[in-house]
Design an enzyme around this catalytic site. Structure first.
Site, PDB file in Angstrom:
ATOM      1  CG  ASN A   1      31.749  10.521   1.752  1.00  0.00           C
ATOM      2  OD1 ASN A   1      31.761  11.419   0.923  1.00  0.00           O
ATOM      3  ND2 ASN A   1      32.856   9.849   2.067  1.00  0.00           N
ATOM      4  CD  GLU A   2      34.233   9.500  -1.466  1.00  0.00           C
ATOM      5  OE1 GLU A   2      35.012   8.764  -0.849  1.00  0.00           O
ATOM      6  OE2 GLU A   2      34.592  10.546  -2.036  1.00  0.00           O
TER       7      GLU A   2
ATOM      8  CD1 TRP B   1      38.735  10.933   6.188  1.00  0.00           C
ATOM      9  CD2 TRP B   1      37.612   9.451   7.436  1.00  0.00           C
ATOM     10  NE1 TRP B   1      37.767  10.365   5.392  1.00  0.00           N
ATOM     11  CE2 TRP B   1      37.070   9.445   6.136  1.00  0.00           C
ATOM     12  CE3 TRP B   1      37.069   8.575   8.389  1.00  0.00           C
ATOM     13  CZ2 TRP B   1      36.010   8.613   5.764  1.00  0.00           C
ATOM     14  CZ3 TRP B   1      36.014   7.754   8.020  1.00  0.00           C
ATOM     15  CH2 TRP B   1      35.489   7.786   6.714  1.00  0.00           C
ATOM     16  CG  ASP B   2      41.853  11.139   3.703  1.00  0.00           C
ATOM     17  OD1 ASP B   2      41.063  11.902   4.313  1.00  0.00           O
ATOM     18  OD2 ASP B   2      41.757  10.909   2.473  1.00  0.00           O
TER      19      ASP B   2
ATOM     20  CD  GLU C   1      34.234  14.342  -1.088  1.00  0.00           C
ATOM     21  OE1 GLU C   1      35.311  13.809  -1.413  1.00  0.00           O
ATOM     22  OE2 GLU C   1      33.471  13.898  -0.228  1.00  0.00           O
TER      23      GLU C   1
HETATM   24  C1  BMA Z   1      36.818  11.908  -0.129  1.00  0.00           C
HETATM   25  C2  BMA Z   1      36.085  12.313   1.111  1.00  0.00           C
HETATM   26  C3  BMA Z   1      36.827  12.003   2.351  1.00  0.00           C
HETATM   27  C4  BMA Z   1      38.290  12.181   2.174  1.00  0.00           C
HETATM   28  C5  BMA Z   1      38.614  12.999   0.962  1.00  0.00           C
HETATM   29  C6  BMA Z   1      40.072  13.177   0.734  1.00  0.00           C
HETATM   30  O1  BMA Z   1      36.891  10.563  -0.299  1.00  0.00           O
HETATM   31  O2  BMA Z   1      34.782  11.833   1.107  1.00  0.00           O
HETATM   32  O3  BMA Z   1      36.533  10.700   2.748  1.00  0.00           O
HETATM   33  O4  BMA Z   1      38.832  12.727   3.295  1.00  0.00           O
HETATM   34  O5  BMA Z   1      38.066  12.418  -0.169  1.00  0.00           O
HETATM   35  O6  BMA Z   1      40.702  11.958   0.489  1.00  0.00           O
END
Ligand code: BMA
Length: 873
Positions: free
Chosen positions: A411-412, A143-144, A508
């Site tokens: 998620n997203e 993941w990032d 977020e």
């Molecule tokens: C959003 C989250 C993660 C990701 C974060 C930082 O997109 O849902 O997927 O790690 O941002 O980029």
């Protein structure tokens, strides 16, 4: 299998340097687990013997004594396999043969008639491809913020279970508030009854409160295998509500279920812990004009709760290393900084039972994503049926937890589809249909049938009910007027609140920083310990992340310039943590200030701030406020202030210094035997400093707060002097949870205080005693242009034991104003009562809480302290 290989000294620490790349072969190979076990004659006498696997990751064939007993393809499923025909008394063997998830994902993708994007992660993630084709922790392919370790293995309990005619498989409860104010429990007991059996018996459900229980006779068969029963509770029973952190106590009760067959051949029992609470997700029009959108906030037990929280990711690439102690430390750390909520993000795993038990005890509301994230997903029948079973099982496992707030489908993925992140616009209809099939047609009915008390949203971010009205994929799922938003801005002046959006709820938002030198030194070689080293680049998965980090630093601060390379790296870590702390503070307070306001376009009434991300999966630059290993970054200390139940929040607008006060710590007293409960405010520790509390008036909609009066002290300091130039006082009276209490022209203030220019001065605020009450400060220029800051001489002048080897009182003194005073204890685990603060008084009293026993001398030797001017040579 990685930890098995570590334990057998076959591999080194997979987190060390770039071992994630060196050990790629491990995830691409197949691994088999085997052992022998004993079966007793008692067990052989039972009619049914089953192998229960709570978690097999992911593609496994299970063999007992050479016979195939089952196959698996979903890490999130519990599998129950009949092994009776294949076992014998005495020694038996089991083999669990896993095949590579990487290879499986690859072959599923190549056999699918069209591409389910994204095919692969971006190169910076150094990950594996097609993880969306399989039901496995999505971030285990990278993941990032995390490495690729595509695990295989037995990741949760596995055991053999034997019974004669039936056994309780699931036991769940929903708590419900009746119109007359009394409580009811809807209990459900699901039993495993083999085909052909007909078992007369009785089911008893009992609460650990005298007199609350039921007993029901039932004849169980494979088809008629569950009891659903409402238990009404007498109004006089001693039932106290469960509240999130800051709103009241976390009252918990035990609920037991027993099954006994008439012939006495089968007996089975299960226990769950429940809390009495109600959740309502309010999505009303905010004004008479429907174009101004709808609210999006939660009422817990009828009380609107501003969500103060963060996002949870898996605490380790290797789930088996996540001990109860580690979970406890992380969740306690969340509670300690006044969080009342946490989002279990959809790219990880449905967390362990221990995790949710802790959330129940600590008052952390859980926003539970279902495990789908940042991708499109297939909808072939096999995939859908596996998902259906997964959601059924997980909802049954988790829904009775008092801490559960909400189910969120993914998620997203709504936003990704609408904005074509993965090039889905080439064939929008196909991917849109898949989206609706999966989340609306398959998942939503399962969640809503299995759980009638917690709200469900299809995606985060989404526009809530508005997304549904717009065909499940809103035209603008990122709208400020509906639902929640995820918002990231990496190149804006993060210290200026005018750059942020005004949503109903921010689930977020975040900025990166580096973890401490101490944490990195554990996995970096000597030469790696540099901001621009190849290793720093390797572990930065966010494209252009390190360049962004440096750009952010120079928006606000001068770069550290220590001649010594290692010192410069330490100082660089420090400045990235300053930026992150200031940014998330600025953004969070901005959201809290918008709680009771609407602008003329309908924006406002923001009711939640959950930053990205609480914890880390490994040691790397990420958005976390807590490092891998548990150490608090500066951001986590800042959270303690920006989430404080009593917040002074200054900002600048049109040349004016404006100050809001936000309050949300409401202590609830439930009158035990009364039909209705009374809400009262009682003074908490912050409020002793000269506040007058008046009983709350419920009249102020939508988010009534306390009526509190007090005095705000506003001081203007010059950077070069510990004595303020001038102090103003501002009496205030609060009627709302968030309210403007002070506003003044900055130039006029500078004149009144005889400060030559902005760059020389800053504002400092407090209510009552600044040593223990809430305080705040506001710069009037960026630090790069601040004038007059001196190199402060900061010292720890005294350490006194409060609790032997665990808690210490610490006195810190300074010779000058010092921004971002940072205390550290390399080699010693624990935290300070505050850190990263601005020192405006010559002395500051702190506490240190050790997480492992440490004697005074060791602590004294370990403590280091620095502040901003120390990084310039
Ligand atoms: C959003 C989250 C993660 C990701 C974060 C930082 O997109 O849902 O997927 O790690 O941002 O980029």
């Amino acid at each position: 299998m990685y930890t098995a290989l570590i334990n057998n000294n076959v591999i080194q620490d997979p987190y060390y340097r770039d071992n994630d790349l060196k050990y790629r072969w491990i995830g691409r190979d197949d691994w088999t687990y085997s052992r022998v076990f004993n079966v007793s004659s008692e067990m052989m006498k039972m009619t049914n013997v089953k192998l229960v696997s709570k978690g097999l990751d992911t593609f496994a064939t299970v063999m007992i004594n050479g016979h195939l007993v089952g196959e698996t393809d979903n890490m999130f499923l519990q599998y129950v396999m009949d092994i009776k025909p294949y076992i014998k008394e005495g020694e038996n063997s089991i083999r669990v043969l896993f095949t590579s998830a990487v290879n499986q994902a690859e072959s599923l993708a190549s056999n699918h008639s069209y591409l389910i994007p994204p095919a692969c992660p971006v190169p910076q993630y150094k990950g594996e491809c097609h993880v969306n084709m399989i039901r496995k922790e999505q971030c285990s392919f990278s993941w990032d913020w995390g490495p690729s370790f595509p695990t295989q293995g037995i990741w949760r309990d596995i055991y053999i279970e034997s019974f004669n005619t039936s056994t309780i498989r699931y036991f769940t409860a929903e708590t419900r508030k009746e119109a007359d104010g009394s409580w009811a429990i809807d209990a459900e007991v699901h039993l495993d009854v083999p085909y052909g059996e007909s078992v007369p018996g009785s089911i008893e459900v009992q609460l650990d409160v005298t007199g609350v229980g039921i007993k029901q006779n039932i004849t169980l068969t494979h088809e008629n295998n569950k009891l659903k029963q409402r238990m009404t509770i007498n109004k006089n029973a001693d039932i106290r509500e469960w509240w999130p952190n800051g709103y009241g106590d976390q009252n918990l009760y035990k609920l037991y279920a027993f099954f006994t067959s008439v012939d006495g051949r089968s007996m089975s029992a299960k226990k769950i812990t429940i809390g009495f609470k109600t959740v309502e997700l309010v999505q009303d029009y905010v004004s008479g004009d429907p174009n101004q959108g709808r609210s999006f906030y939660f009422k817990i037990n009828g009380v609107p709760v501003f969500l103060k929280g963060s996002n949870w990711i898996p605490a380790d690439s290797f789930q088996e290393r996540i001990t109860k102690d580690r979970l406890q430390n992380l969740l306690q750390s969340a509670r300690d900084v006044h969080m009342n909520s946490m989002r279990v993000w959809g790219g990880g795993v449905y967390e362990s039972d221990e995790f949710y038990d802790l959330a129940d005890e600590l008052g952390i509301l859980i926003w539970q994503d279902l495990m789908f994230g940042c991708a499109m997903y297939p909808t072939n029948p096999q995939f859908l049926s596996s998902v259906k079973e997964e959601i059924t099982q997980q909802v049954r496992r988790l829904k009775s937890h008092a801490s559960l707030l909400l189910w969120s489908g993914n998620n997203e993925n709504e936003k990704a589809l609408r904005q074509s992140w993965y090039n889905t616009d080439v064939n929008f209809t196909v991917y849109y249909n898949d989206y609706v099939t999966l989340y609306h047609d398959t998942i939503q009915p399962v969640v809503q049938t299995e759980d009638t008390t917690h709200p469900f949203i299809m995606s985060s971010p989404s526009n809530g009910v508005q997304s549904l009205q717009e065909g499940f994929v809103a035209k603008q799922p990122w709208s400020e007027l509906y639902g929640d938003i995820h918002d990231y801005r990496y190149l804006d002046p993060f210290f200026d609140s005018s750059v942020y959006r005004v949503p109903r709820l921010a689930s977020e938002y975040g900025l990166q920083s580096l973890p401490s030198y101490e944490t990195l030194a554990k996995v970096y070689a000597e030469d790696d310990l540099d901001f621009w080293s190849d290793m720093s680049e390797h572990r930065q998965h966010h494209p252009l992340g390190n360049v962004q980090l440096m750009t952010e630093v120079i928006l606000y601060l001068n770069l550290p310039n220590a001649p010594d390379r290692k010192q410069r790296f330490k100082d660089t870590i420090y400045v990235t943590q300053i930026d992150q702390a200031v940014a998330i503070k600025t953004e969070t307070e901005h959201y809290r200030r918008w709680q009771n306001r609407l602008d003329n376009t309908g924006r406002g009434n923001t009711m939640g701030a959950m930053y990205w991300q609480l914890n880390d999966i490994w040691q790397a630059p990420t958005w976390s406020s807590i490092e891998y290993g548990g150490k608090w970054k500066m951001l986590h200390y800042y959270a303690q202030h920006f989430f404080s139940p009593m917040l002074i929040s200054p900002y600048e607008e049109d040349g004016e210094a404006k100050v809001y006060i936000c309050m949300d710590e409401i202590k609830i007293h439930t009158e035990r035997h009364a039909h209705t409960h009374q809400i009262q405010f009682i003074p908490t520790r912050h409020h002793r400093a000269g506040f007058l509390f008046i009983p709350q008036s419920q009249a102020h909609s939508p988010h009534p707060g306390a009526q509190v009066s007090g005095t705000l002290y506003v001081s203007l300091y010059s950077w070069d002097n510990l004595t303020p130039l001038h102090t103003w006082t501002q009496p205030f009276q609060m009627n709302l949870t968030s309210q403007l209490v002070f506003s003044a022209n900055i130039n006029t203030m500078l004149q009144q205080a005889s400060c030559i220019r902005r760059q020389n001065c800053f504002l400092y605020y407090h209510l009552g005693n600044p040593q223990n009450g809430p305080t705040a400060w506001q710069t009037l220029s960026i630090f790069q242009s601040a004038i007059g800051l001196q190199k402060a001489k900061i010292q720890v002048t005294n350490i006194v034991t409060v609790k032997k080897d665990q808690v210490y009182n610490i006195t810190v003194s300074t010779s000058a104003i010092a921004p971002f005073v940072w205390l550290d204890t390399p080699g010693v685990q624990g935290r300070f009562s505050d850190n990263g603060f601005l020192m405006v008084h010559s002395v500051r009293y702190l506490q240190y809480f050790a997480w492992e026993l440490v004697d005074l001398k060791t602590l004294d030797l370990a403590i280091t302290v620095k502040s901003l001017m120390d990084i310039y040579y």
